[in-house]
Design an enzyme around this catalytic site. Structure first.
Site, PDB file in Angstrom:
ATOM      1  N   ASN A   1      -9.610  -0.573  -3.204  1.00 34.09           N
ATOM      2  CA  ASN A   1      -8.408  -0.578  -2.399  1.00 34.09           C
ATOM      3  C   ASN A   1      -7.565  -1.108  -3.687  1.00 34.09           C
ATOM      4  O   ASN A   1      -7.319  -2.405  -3.739  1.00 34.09           O
ATOM      5  CB  ASN A   1      -8.281  -1.163  -1.277  1.00 34.09           C
ATOM      6  CG  ASN A   1      -6.647  -0.961  -0.606  1.00 34.09           C
ATOM      7  OD1 ASN A   1      -5.809  -0.837  -1.508  1.00 34.09           O
ATOM      8  ND2 ASN A   1      -6.646  -1.460   0.380  1.00 34.09           N
TER       9      ASN A   1
ATOM     10  N   HIS B   1      -3.725   7.102   0.967  1.00 27.16           N
ATOM     11  CA  HIS B   1      -4.031   5.781  -0.019  1.00 27.16           C
ATOM     12  C   HIS B   1      -5.356   5.378   0.324  1.00 27.16           C
ATOM     13  O   HIS B   1      -5.928   5.522   1.260  1.00 27.16           O
ATOM     14  CB  HIS B   1      -2.865   4.724   0.764  1.00 27.16           C
ATOM     15  CG  HIS B   1      -3.402   3.259   0.705  1.00 27.16           C
ATOM     16  ND1 HIS B   1      -3.614   3.008  -0.776  1.00 27.16           N
ATOM     17  CD2 HIS B   1      -3.543   2.491   1.509  1.00 27.16           C
ATOM     18  CE1 HIS B   1      -3.991   1.540  -0.489  1.00 27.16           C
ATOM     19  NE2 HIS B   1      -3.862   1.401   0.890  1.00 27.16           N
TER      20      HIS B   1
ATOM     21  N   CYS C   1       0.641  -1.171   0.046  1.00 23.52           N
ATOM     22  CA  CYS C   1       0.084   0.027  -0.006  1.00 23.52           C
ATOM     23  C   CYS C   1       0.928   1.283   0.078  1.00 23.52           C
ATOM     24  O   CYS C   1       0.405   2.411  -0.574  1.00 23.52           O
ATOM     25  CB  CYS C   1      -0.881   0.149   1.028  1.00 23.52           C
ATOM     26  SG  CYS C   1      -1.952  -1.273   1.298  1.00 23.52           S
TER      27      CYS C   1
END
Length: 340
Positions: free
Chosen positions: A297, A267, A117
């Site tokens: 995501n 993020h 991430c």
């Protein structure tokens, strides 16, 4: 003085839209449950879970084509590639060299970043250091993921599988001495490996074994080893602590305050995390960009996709101060503060 400026940016996602209702046909879940916990309404998955053409490198290629064109350059002008992903086409080699071939670049260096991430933040920080040192002039920085092939679409895996989507984003970070151009002002990168097992995929690898285990003794290779696992509450708790820390560190290094920031792009891990951080800093809606609602995501791709969309929609203009921050598996986290 050499500056690192974003000269071009682009993103690409598969055409196949997967809604929460679509996932409810595969596992015991529903739109309300997913939306309440993550903020996600839909995500993109490649149409064929096992497509050998629409790969991570291919998504990165499509995003890179757009970024290079918007920079007014050709692939021959790119002198280095940094590719961030946790879902490479091959176990090895990495996606960077595959992208170099797809684009038809010269025999330039290609570096892969495996920081999940936080991958794009790490990659952009490295690119900035190369440019500021005078080593390279035009660096292609890519974040790309194909998650859909490696998720457990059963009730056992639903806590993770409803979150992730496929996509790619890319920027061309270029050297310039134009006093009116934007610049990377500050960055930081951190890790805390003792929590690695809280968000990971364990198998295959040197710790849990190679694929021959699956062939020879499939009954003892568990779903927990094969598919991503996440201690959701634990990750959330650490994320909402580390996000403010890394944001303030970047601002302090640059001599800026949160009030100076024109756009904050976190993020896209979970809308609830982003909303918590926004509330903590008192940021108005027009200063925070989220698109997890429609893409899920996308790990290393989430920040460049969001950055690209924000610019396309006119929410970020030349001269704006932009803060990018990420937290994820590893645990790793970091921020990049730049003037666009």
């Amino acid at each position: 003085m050499i500056k690192s400026t974003i000269k071009g940016i682009g993103f690409h996602v598969p055409d196949n839209v997967v809604t929460n209702d679509n996932l409810a046909e595969l596992m015991t879940t529903n739109d309300e449950w997913i939306t309440e916990r993550t903020g996600i309404k839909e995500r993109r998955h490649r149409k064929d879970r096992y497509d050998s053409q629409e790969t991570t490198a291919y998504l990165g290629f499509k995003a890179s084509e757009k970024a290079i064109a918007k920079a007014g350059l050709t692939s021959k002008d790119i002198d280095y590639i940094i590719f961030a992903t946790l879902s490479p086409d091959y176990y090895f080699p990495g996606c960077g060299v595959l992208l170099q071939e797809m684009l038809g670049c010269d025999t330039i260096g290609a570096l892969d970043v495996r920081n999940q991430c936080s991958g794009f933040v790490y990659a952009m920080s490295v690119a900035n250091a190369f440019i500021k040192s005078g080593t390279y002039k035009n660096i292609l920085v890519v974040g790309a993921e194909i998650h859909s092939f490696g998720l457990d679409f059963s009730d056992e895996g639903r806590g993770v599988s409803v979150i992730f989507g496929d996509g790619a984003g890319a920027i061309v970070l270029s050297a310039t001495e134009d006093e009116n151009a934007g610049d990377v002002l500050a960055f930081n990168m951190h890790s805390e490996g003792k929590y690695a097992d809280e968000l990971c995929t364990q198998f295959p690898g040197s710790k849990f074994g190679w694929s021959d285990r699956m062939r020879k003794d499939p009954e003892n290779v568990t779903n927990k080893e094969i598919y991503p696992i996440m201690n959701g509450n634990f990750v959330f708790k650490h994320a909402v602590t580390r996000f403010p820390e890394t944001m303030m560190e970047a601002l302090d290094k640059a001599g800026k305050t949160i009030d100076d920031v024109d756009m904050f792009i976190p993020h896209q891990a979970n809308l609830r995390i982003a909303q918590f951080v926004q509330q903590k800093f008192g940021l108005p809606d027009e200063k925070v960009f989220n698109n997890i609602q429609k893409y899920g995501n996308t790990t290393a791709a989430s920040i460049p996709i969001a950055l690209s969309e924000a610019i396309e929609q006119g929410k970020i203009k030349r001269g704006d101060l932009v803060l990018l921050s990420a937290f994820g598996s590893g645990f790793t986290w970091g921020s990049v503060l730049f003037e666009y």
